[in-house]
Design an enzyme around this catalytic site. Structure first.
Site, PDB file in Angstrom:
ATOM      1  N   HIS A  57      56.661  97.768  65.487  1.00  0.00           N
ATOM      2  CA  HIS A  57      56.415  97.099  66.761  1.00  0.00           C
ATOM      3  C   HIS A  57      57.483  97.531  67.757  1.00  0.00           C
ATOM      4  O   HIS A  57      58.401  98.289  67.436  1.00  0.00           O
ATOM      5  CB  HIS A  57      56.346  95.582  66.606  1.00  0.00           C
ATOM      6  N   HIS A  59      59.867  95.964  69.649  1.00  0.00           N
ATOM      7  CA  HIS A  59      61.153  95.322  69.919  1.00  0.00           C
ATOM      8  C   HIS A  59      62.314  96.323  69.788  1.00  0.00           C
ATOM      9  O   HIS A  59      62.291  97.197  68.923  1.00  0.00           O
ATOM     10  CB  HIS A  59      61.375  94.129  68.988  1.00  0.00           C
ATOM     11  N   ASP A  61      65.212  96.320  68.514  1.00  0.00           N
ATOM     12  CA  ASP A  61      65.872  96.490  67.212  1.00  0.00           C
ATOM     13  C   ASP A  61      64.939  97.146  66.193  1.00  0.00           C
ATOM     14  O   ASP A  61      65.285  97.263  65.021  1.00  0.00           O
ATOM     15  CB  ASP A  61      66.413  95.162  66.681  1.00  0.00           C
ATOM     16  N   HIS A  62      63.794  97.624  66.674  1.00  0.00           N
ATOM     17  CA  HIS A  62      62.856  98.365  65.819  1.00  0.00           C
ATOM     18  C   HIS A  62      62.491  99.727  66.396  1.00  0.00           C
ATOM     19  O   HIS A  62      62.137 100.632  65.641  1.00  0.00           O
ATOM     20  CB  HIS A  62      61.596  97.543  65.585  1.00  0.00           C
ATOM     21  N   HIS A 115      53.720  88.173  65.600  1.00  0.00           N
ATOM     22  CA  HIS A 115      55.105  88.283  66.089  1.00  0.00           C
ATOM     23  C   HIS A 115      55.096  88.995  67.439  1.00  0.00           C
ATOM     24  O   HIS A 115      55.730  88.540  68.394  1.00  0.00           O
ATOM     25  CB  HIS A 115      55.922  89.053  65.057  1.00  0.00           C
ATOM     26  N   ASP A 134      58.513  92.624  60.976  1.00  0.00           N
ATOM     27  CA  ASP A 134      58.867  91.222  61.182  1.00  0.00           C
ATOM     28  C   ASP A 134      57.673  90.288  60.983  1.00  0.00           C
ATOM     29  O   ASP A 134      57.704  89.145  61.439  1.00  0.00           O
ATOM     30  CB  ASP A 134      59.423  91.024  62.600  1.00  0.00           C
ATOM     31  N   HIS A 172      64.672  92.310  58.036  1.00  0.00           N
ATOM     32  CA  HIS A 172      65.902  91.548  58.259  1.00  0.00           C
ATOM     33  C   HIS A 172      66.340  90.822  56.987  1.00  0.00           C
ATOM     34  O   HIS A 172      65.517  90.473  56.142  1.00  0.00           O
ATOM     35  CB  HIS A 172      65.704  90.501  59.362  1.00  0.00           C
TER      36      HIS A 172
END
Length: 255
Positions: A57, A59, A61-62, A115, A134, A172
């Site tokens: 996805h 985001h 941090d991805h 998400h 996530d 995570h």
């Protein structure tokens, strides 16, 4: 398997980075890109050349390290069609049942929104692993930033339908906090209590709790158990899986 390896390592404060390597072809995929410098350094340590990025996805941090890794390696970036405008450097857009190859290895794409609106997962059936981003965590699931409870439960049902010996590689290390919450939902669940004890022992030694098996999650993860009649009743929504899931998610959001 000697010809297939998953290298797992910490990134940022609580993300995991994954490098998936197919020895026969020499291809390596980075699963998401939370920290480009760490990922490139880990690939160099292994002597692997990153040829692909598989984004789950958009985001940061991805997908935040996409461009730096692409510039350094010339890799192909694969990601969700429904978030293509938000995925830096994307080359190939994929969706439900798209096939992604790593050498002769095959991953099937699952659309698992909730998400985010276009979140996907990658299921490699022949090696019994799934990279779920996530959508699912050990003893948890992602917050509903862009999707609805109905969407997320449908997504979780796709995960639930995988073979139970599938290893879920989530993004995570949230398991200790998830465990503290889970026991408030099903305090009498013996499988959950055994899981919590394992988690506490692993974290006391600073060891990862990921990956986790789908079998363990089906027995213990409250978010995957909204079909359980006793849990539905306890949450005040007998006979309603979606409302039960939504109640559990709302409680976690306020925990």
């Amino acid at each position: 398997m000697n010809d297939f390896e998953i290298h797992q390592f910490r990134c940022l404060s609580d993300n995991y980075g994954y490098l998936v390597h197919d020895k026969a072809s020499g291809e390596t995929a980075a699963i998401d890109t939370p920290d480009a410098k760490v990922i490139l350094a880990e690939a160099e340590k292994k002597g692997w050349q990153i040829t692909q990025i598989w984004n789950t996805h958009w985001h940061p941090d991805h997908a935040g390290g996409n461009l730096e890794i692409k510039e350094a390696t010339g890799c192909v970036i694969i990601g969700p069609a429904n978030e293509s405008e938000k995925i830096p450097g994307i080359d190939r857009l994929v969706h439900q049942d798209s096939i992604v190859n790593l050498g002769a290895r095959v991953a099937r794409v699952l659309d698992v929104p909730g998400h985010t609106s276009g979140h996907i997962a990658y299921h490699m059936e022949d090696v019994q692993v799934a990279f779920v981003g996530d959508t699912v965590f050990a003893l948890g699931c992602g917050r509903l930033f862009e999707g609805t409870p109905e969407q997320m439960w449908d997504s979780l049902e796709k995960i639930r339908a995988l073979p139970t010996d599938t290893l879920l590689y989530c993004a995570h290390e949230y398991t200790a906090a998830n465990a503290d919450f889970a026991v408030t939902i099903e305090p009498g669940n013996k499988a959950l209590q055994m899981y919590v004890d394992r988690v506490r022992a692993l974290r006391a030694d600073n060891k990862p709790t990921v990956p986790t098996s789908l079998a363990n999650e089906l027995a213990s993860n409250p978010f995957l158990r909204a079909d359980n009649e006793a849990l539905q009743t306890a949450m005040g929504h007998p006979g309603d899986m979606v409302a039960t899931f939504a109640e559990i998610r709302a409680r976690k959001d306020n925990f």
